[in-house]
Scaffold this active site. Structure first.
Site, short mmCIF file in Angstrom:
data_model
loop_
_atom_site.label_atom_id
_atom_site.label_comp_id
_atom_site.label_asym_id
_atom_site.label_seq_id
_atom_site.Cartn_x
_atom_site.Cartn_y
_atom_site.Cartn_z
CG HIS A 129 29.73 19.94 -11.29
ND1 HIS A 129 29.55 19.08 -12.34
CD2 HIS A 129 30.82 20.69 -11.61
CE1 HIS A 129 30.48 19.30 -13.25
NE2 HIS A 129 31.26 20.28 -12.84
CG ASP A 130 29.01 21.20 -5.77
OD1 ASP A 130 29.14 20.06 -6.26
OD2 ASP A 130 29.96 21.85 -5.29
CG ASN A 175 35.48 16.61 -13.53
OD1 ASN A 175 35.99 15.72 -12.85
ND2 ASN A 175 34.63 17.48 -13.02
CG ASP A 219 30.47 23.46 -8.05
OD1 ASP A 219 31.53 23.62 -7.43
OD2 ASP A 219 30.14 22.37 -8.55
CG ASP A 220 31.30 23.05 -2.96
OD1 ASP A 220 31.05 21.95 -2.48
OD2 ASP A 220 32.18 23.22 -3.83
CD GLU A 272 33.32 14.26 -9.35
OE1 GLU A 272 33.27 15.44 -8.94
OE2 GLU A 272 33.54 13.27 -8.62
CB THR A 306 28.34 19.51 -2.94
OG1 THR A 306 28.79 20.38 -1.91
CG2 THR A 306 26.82 19.47 -2.96
CG ASP A 317 34.69 20.43 -1.86
OD1 ASP A 317 33.51 20.63 -2.23
OD2 ASP A 317 35.58 20.05 -2.64
CG ASN A 325 33.34 16.22 -5.36
OD1 ASN A 325 34.18 17.05 -5.02
ND2 ASN A 325 32.07 16.52 -5.58
#
Lengths: 321, 321
Positions: free
Chosen positions: A254-255, A172, A25-26, A178, A137, A21, A180
């Site tokens: 993250h991703d 978060n 970070d993606d 989280e 992700t 998405d 997502n």
């Protein structure tokens, strides 16, 4: 392009689809996957998430283009299965990339394939079966829709790696969840309850992987179009992290960590667990053991609880720009 | 008494104090500890918890007497550090032992030592230091009070094993919190933040250790005063479990598992984590990673995430009656 030249022999590479998405970070995850010699990235599917789906599509296309790659991007879900989604741009900017690209223009969408991301996923899972690693992700909406449309893919796909959740650590978006999984808890819960083989890469491990101001300054100094663009939008992300998560010494990758686990599971240690995702109440999106699951069901969910952050960061820096 | 005759050479035995709130599974924990050849049980301290402290004192004395042992019992905290405590007898009966013993009578308290449990704990930690294992199967109130009174014990004591908490699994008083920590979350949070060496034995593992109706019937059939009494109050606990936790195939041996880990840490697998216990809101008592802890602090908390249930149950049956 160094990234292509260095690719390993095709047979040894991990055949991967990235469902994202495109968010900041993606975008880094796309760069990392395309540059990783161990990965053959078959395609990118996108859904709404950090920004509306037209934006996440445009952003993914832009990154792919900057990488000099011809990997295709397929557009998927526009909204969560049940909940409504609003955007505040707090972490990723209103455009998903730190307000570097602005509004989507009609010309950004002219090349968009007519095949829906969900159908692309089903098609590729049938084509590559156990050889295919699907790294998600973003929200699990596209995958949930694909399973609803063709449940056979549960037993066909090699494995799924999902960035999301928080088992042993606070969320978060709040103390419990989280982002997502909070965005579409129904999709996440649906996917985990299908017993698809899935590895959760959640905040338990991703919070331990921190990109610092110095790292981003190094990209800028490198001075290529790609490295400067990465530095620009990642700086937005770093600044947001400083405000919202002052206890961290950088921004979490993250991703990209999910990409790493997709190509080499040994970057993390996991525990097997029957997992569910809460869909109601103040803790909607929280990941926790599913006490009601029949013990006879095969344990197909692994949750990452420890990461070799040093080895991962080294691999990430080596490949990202 | 077979239990005494079979004891190992004193030097090899684990010197243990059990701090409990004699409850049903605490009573089983006392039996298991006294009968375990690997344990030298120095004393038992009690606090309020499953019943008021006069009851938990009386219950512990009764079990010790039935075991033919002369181990002393010291009475401690009457209430949580901050919260108020009410009793409903739902799981353990109003007397803490399945309504088998009824109300405390004045004669039950005549032998009660004048030394407070908290002072006994401090005294013994100074005497045995690193050799001492403290197993807490009730709220962490007595230990929190002991540390507040003499913080030196943090670095003196060998290790603490605490039955309580739920890291990867739902709680048992609500979706978030386990009973021992929900009763006194302030004490639990205080203890974990001191960096005392502590192993959490929570619902993550204790829910995997199940005593069944058949097991309890076997005790009854054995026909000794001890085995019949254990069978009687444990039946109350089994019946309560059937009503409240219908997804379980028996009743959980929470407290006995903490004893097992006290004598042999290899009964469980643990992960190191900076832990905190939430003290406010709907999830007060919830155990979760402490994000704000300085990384430079030594990691002194281990959380049990997997149990060798088969080996533990075998050891428990062998020693309990």
């Amino acid at each position: 392009m160094a990234s292509i030249k260095n690719k390993q022999d095709g047979d040894k590479m991990v055949k991967m689809i990235l469902d994202c998405d495109t968010g900041i970070d993606d975008a880094l995850a796309i760069g990392y996957a395309v540059h990783s010699p161990e990965i053959e990235l078959l395609g990118i599917t996108v859904c709404y998430g950090m920004a509306p789906v037209d934006y996440t599509y445009r952003n993914a296309k832009k990154i792919v283009q900057l990488l000099g790659s011809d990997i295709g991007v397929w557009k998927g879900a526009e909204k969560p299965l049940v909940l409504e989604k609003e955007y505040n741009g707090l972490i990723h900017g209103m455009d998903g990339l730190g307000n570097t690209l602005g509004n989507v223009q009609p010309e950004d969408l002219v090349d968009c394939p007519s095949l829906h991301a969900v159908d692309y996923l089903i098609e590729k899972i049938y084509e590559y079966k156990k050889e295919l690693t699907l790294v998600v992700t973003g929200p699990l909406t596209n995958l949930a829709l694909a399973i609803k449309k063709d449940p056979n893919i549960i037993n066909l796909v090699g494995k799924v790696v999902s960035m999301g959740g928080a088992l042993t650590t606070p969320g978060n978006v709040n103390r419990y969840a989280e982002a997502n999984y909070a965005i579409d808890p129904h999709a996440a819960n649906y996917v985990y309850k299908t017993n698809i083989p899935i590895t959760m890469v959640g905040l338990d491990v991703t919070r331990k992987t921190l990109l610092t101001t110095e790292d981003v300054a190094n990209w800028k100094q490198k001075g290529t179009e790609l490295s400067c663009f990465f530095a620009e939008f990642t700086q937005y992300y770093l600044d947001a992290y400083k405000k919202i998560h002052p206890y961290l010494k950088g921004c979490a990758l993250h991703d990209p960590l999910a990409i790493a686990v997709g190509k080499d599971p040994s970057f993390v240690q996991t525990i097997p667990i029957h997992l569910e995702v809460e869909v109601e109440g103040v803790s909607a999106g929280r990941t926790i053991e599913d006490l009601y699951r029949e013990e006879s069901n095969p344990l197909q969910t692994e949750v990452s609880i420890k990461v070799d952050a040093e080895r991962f960061m080294e691999d990430f820096y080596k490949n990202i720009v």
